[in-house]
Motif scaffolding. Sequence first.
Motif, PDB file in Angstrom:
ATOM      1  N   PHE A 116       0.848  -1.145   0.149  1.00  9.32           N
ATOM      2  CA  PHE A 116       0.240  -0.165   0.019  1.00  9.32           C
ATOM      3  C   PHE A 116       0.771   0.943   0.391  1.00  9.32           C
ATOM      4  O   PHE A 116       2.044   1.389   0.680  1.00  9.32           O
ATOM      5  CB  PHE A 116      -1.465   0.273   0.950  1.00  9.32           C
ATOM      6  N   ILE A 117       0.610   2.052  -0.794  1.00  2.93           N
ATOM      7  CA  ILE A 117       1.149   3.362  -0.636  1.00  2.93           C
ATOM      8  C   ILE A 117       0.463   4.496  -0.674  1.00  2.93           C
ATOM      9  O   ILE A 117      -0.225   4.709  -1.253  1.00  2.93           O
ATOM     10  CB  ILE A 117       1.979   4.132  -2.323  1.00  2.93           C
ATOM     11  N   GLY A 118       0.613   5.346   0.045  1.00  2.00           N
ATOM     12  CA  GLY A 118      -0.370   6.602   0.391  1.00  2.00           C
ATOM     13  C   GLY A 118       0.681   7.635   0.244  1.00  2.00           C
ATOM     14  O   GLY A 118       1.808   8.022   0.602  1.00  2.00           O
ATOM     15  N   THR A 119      -0.343   8.327  -0.889  1.00  2.02           N
ATOM     16  CA  THR A 119      -0.408   9.984  -0.988  1.00  2.02           C
ATOM     17  C   THR A 119      -0.031  10.961  -0.960  1.00  2.02           C
ATOM     18  O   THR A 119      -1.693  10.977  -0.773  1.00  2.02           O
ATOM     19  CB  THR A 119       0.185   9.940  -2.791  1.00  2.02           C
ATOM     20  N   VAL A 120       0.294  12.107  -1.470  1.00  2.00           N
ATOM     21  CA  VAL A 120       0.232  13.442  -1.024  1.00  2.00           C
ATOM     22  C   VAL A 120      -0.763  13.638  -2.221  1.00  2.00           C
ATOM     23  O   VAL A 120      -0.437  13.660  -3.179  1.00  2.00           O
ATOM     24  CB  VAL A 120       1.003  14.259  -1.555  1.00  2.00           C
ATOM     25  N   ARG A 121      -2.294  13.739  -2.319  1.00  2.00           N
ATOM     26  CA  ARG A 121      -3.358  14.473  -2.934  1.00  2.00           C
ATOM     27  C   ARG A 121      -3.638  15.563  -3.084  1.00  2.00           C
ATOM     28  O   ARG A 121      -3.806  16.370  -2.394  1.00  2.00           O
ATOM     29  CB  ARG A 121      -4.359  13.466  -2.552  1.00  2.00           C
ATOM     30  N   ASP A 122      -4.223  16.047  -4.909  1.00  2.00           N
ATOM     31  CA  ASP A 122      -4.027  17.827  -4.636  1.00  2.00           C
ATOM     32  C   ASP A 122      -5.429  17.611  -6.105  1.00  2.00           C
ATOM     33  O   ASP A 122      -5.315  16.690  -6.546  1.00  2.00           O
ATOM     34  CB  ASP A 122      -3.167  17.691  -5.663  1.00  2.00           C
ATOM     35  N   ILE A 123      -6.660  17.424  -4.800  1.00  2.00           N
ATOM     36  CA  ILE A 123      -7.708  17.553  -5.740  1.00  2.00           C
ATOM     37  C   ILE A 123      -8.044  18.410  -7.063  1.00  2.00           C
ATOM     38  O   ILE A 123      -8.679  18.697  -8.146  1.00  2.00           O
ATOM     39  CB  ILE A 123      -9.298  17.071  -4.623  1.00  2.00           C
ATOM     40  N   ASP A 124      -7.586  19.442  -6.159  1.00  2.00           N
ATOM     41  CA  ASP A 124      -8.393  20.709  -6.842  1.00  2.00           C
ATOM     42  C   ASP A 124      -7.020  21.638  -7.806  1.00  2.00           C
ATOM     43  O   ASP A 124      -7.188  22.910  -8.335  1.00  2.00           O
ATOM     44  CB  ASP A 124      -8.990  21.387  -6.769  1.00  2.00           C
ATOM     45  N   GLY A 125      -5.556  20.576  -7.536  1.00  2.00           N
ATOM     46  CA  GLY A 125      -4.963  21.327  -8.576  1.00  2.00           C
ATOM     47  C   GLY A 125      -4.687  22.946  -7.200  1.00  2.00           C
ATOM     48  O   GLY A 125      -2.950  23.406  -7.627  1.00  2.00           O
ATOM     49  N   SER A 126      -4.893  23.521  -6.024  1.00  2.00           N
ATOM     50  CA  SER A 126      -4.623  24.341  -5.214  1.00  2.00           C
ATOM     51  C   SER A 126      -3.246  24.054  -3.924  1.00  2.00           C
ATOM     52  O   SER A 126      -2.468  24.540  -3.396  1.00  2.00           O
ATOM     53  CB  SER A 126      -5.819  24.822  -4.524  1.00  2.00           C
ATOM     54  N   LEU A 127      -2.785  22.310  -3.533  1.00  2.00           N
ATOM     55  CA  LEU A 127      -1.739  22.513  -3.328  1.00  2.00           C
ATOM     56  C   LEU A 127      -1.043  22.352  -3.694  1.00  2.00           C
ATOM     57  O   LEU A 127      -0.699  22.573  -4.687  1.00  2.00           O
ATOM     58  CB  LEU A 127      -2.418  20.956  -2.244  1.00  2.00           C
ATOM     59  N   ARG A 128      -0.020  23.404  -2.513  1.00  2.00           N
ATOM     60  CA  ARG A 128       1.349  23.365  -2.744  1.00  2.00           C
ATOM     61  C   ARG A 128       1.841  22.155  -2.575  1.00  2.00           C
ATOM     62  O   ARG A 128       3.202  22.117  -2.723  1.00  2.00           O
ATOM     63  CB  ARG A 128       1.604  24.991  -2.325  1.00  2.00           C
ATOM     64  N   SER A 129       2.328  22.408  -0.667  1.00  2.00           N
ATOM     65  CA  SER A 129       2.523  21.111   0.080  1.00  2.00           C
ATOM     66  C   SER A 129       2.163  21.240   1.407  1.00  2.00           C
ATOM     67  O   SER A 129       1.156  21.548   1.447  1.00  2.00           O
ATOM     68  CB  SER A 129       4.447  21.868   0.443  1.00  2.00           C
ATOM     69  N   MET A 130       2.821  19.662   1.595  1.00  2.00           N
ATOM     70  CA  MET A 130       2.089  19.258   2.902  1.00  2.00           C
ATOM     71  C   MET A 130       2.703  18.904   4.088  1.00  2.00           C
ATOM     72  O   MET A 130       4.349  18.489   3.778  1.00  2.00           O
ATOM     73  CB  MET A 130       1.384  17.806   2.659  1.00  2.00           C
TER      74      MET A 130
END
Lengths: 149, 149, 83, 83
Positions: free
Chosen positions: A33-47
């Motif tokens: 299982f790989i969990g990844t940084v999800r960016d649904i609407d293109g607004s995410l810069r970083s987590m």
Amino acid sequence: MAYVSVQTDDFDLNAEVACIRAGNQDIGAVVSFIGTVRDIDGSLRSMTLEHYPGMTEQELERIANEAEKRWPLIGCRIIHRFGTLKPADNIVLVITASRHRSAAFEAADFLMDFLKSNAPFWKKETTAGKEQWVEAKAADEQALERWNS
Amino acid sequence: MAYVSVQTDDFDLNAEVACIRAGNQDIGAVVSFIGTVRDIDGSLRSMTLEHYPGMTEQELERIANEAEKRWPLIGCRIIHRFGTLKPADNIVLVITASRHRSAAFEAADFLMDFLKSNAPFWKKETTAGKEQWVEAKAADEQALERWNS
Amino acid sequence: MIVKYFSWIRENIGQAEETLSLPDTVKTVADLLDYLSKSSEGHAAALDVRGLVRVAVNQIHVQHDHALSADDEIAIFPPVTGG
Amino acid sequence: MIVKYFSWIRENIGQAEETLSLPDTVKTVADLLDYLSKSSEGHAAALDVRGLVRVAVNQIHVQHDHALSADDEIAIFPPVTGG
């Protein structure tokens, strides 16, 4: 037997699967299982992931040991990253290996449910204008309850 | 959307996961299953997989389409090898990607259950003295029934 | 009608494929299995335990009561064991 | 006693860690949360909604009725969101 790592570096799926399989010819099933940084609407810069050094490692080992008690696993690896990540970056890797597929599937599913509700990590999302802590989901608590029946 | 391949060549897990993730920043979960040639007591020399060309591809696509109907998958890949394999070789790879982990886990589990009971492959094991066709397991038929409830 | 065999059913029958012209009395998969069982000892041995005989018509799994057409591609095989 | 804070509880309180000498009346986690809530506006805001306050003692999750010892390492944080 379980391997646990809390690290800033990325992981290599092939290398980790090779580690769990090395020298074990009785493995018939490997679930990753790989969990990844999800960016649904293109607004995410970083987590950014904060964690509780010391407790995190201990908690992941406790969860891995619990999985090994419940299922006949030949191998079990958990790697969780912390620090600042970009959209689509890897966050977490769980790998389970067993003779038959049901144990590997169930154990990986279990590990992720327990990790989600117990491993001391906190995510903060940075979008264009602001920073915001991610809220815990009721669904994650409910997912845990499946394993008590 | 689903990708299906029936091939003699080995597959590369990293490359296949990269294919499913490429250009999809809304993926949050990737589950991979690898089925391998198991050699419990060290006596296995090789395993030969026969299949039904034409029907195999069609059946794997049908199974993948069914999974895509049941879960909100962003990607789905099935690769199954045939021909003669050695102990610890890869046989089958299933990868599912989705926003949330439950869909990816359940769909991968479902795909393997359906593949096990429906994809027209037959395994023959060669040990020191003899060749023997692998018998189907009642457990595999039972695993299928879970998905009807 | 083309009939294909796989796995130990293929080995018992001794060929991977045969082309048949069936009498009118063979209307279903079950009729075909009965008809084939009488054609040689290998066929009889291969198809003896009907519970282990799986059939696909035109590359789709069917039950033994499935009705046949003259131009069908039939495949006869034991329970599958891939994955 | 060392008390560590994480995530938005740490941000609201304005420090990651503090060392405290507690009065005898503070016997449980719940007592400690009440005591801390009175120590500053930041503490009060951070610990306001007790249902969002999780506590570990010596790096193990505990309930709010857990009894404390003077040399415990306490950690106070919101529900975890890793994975």
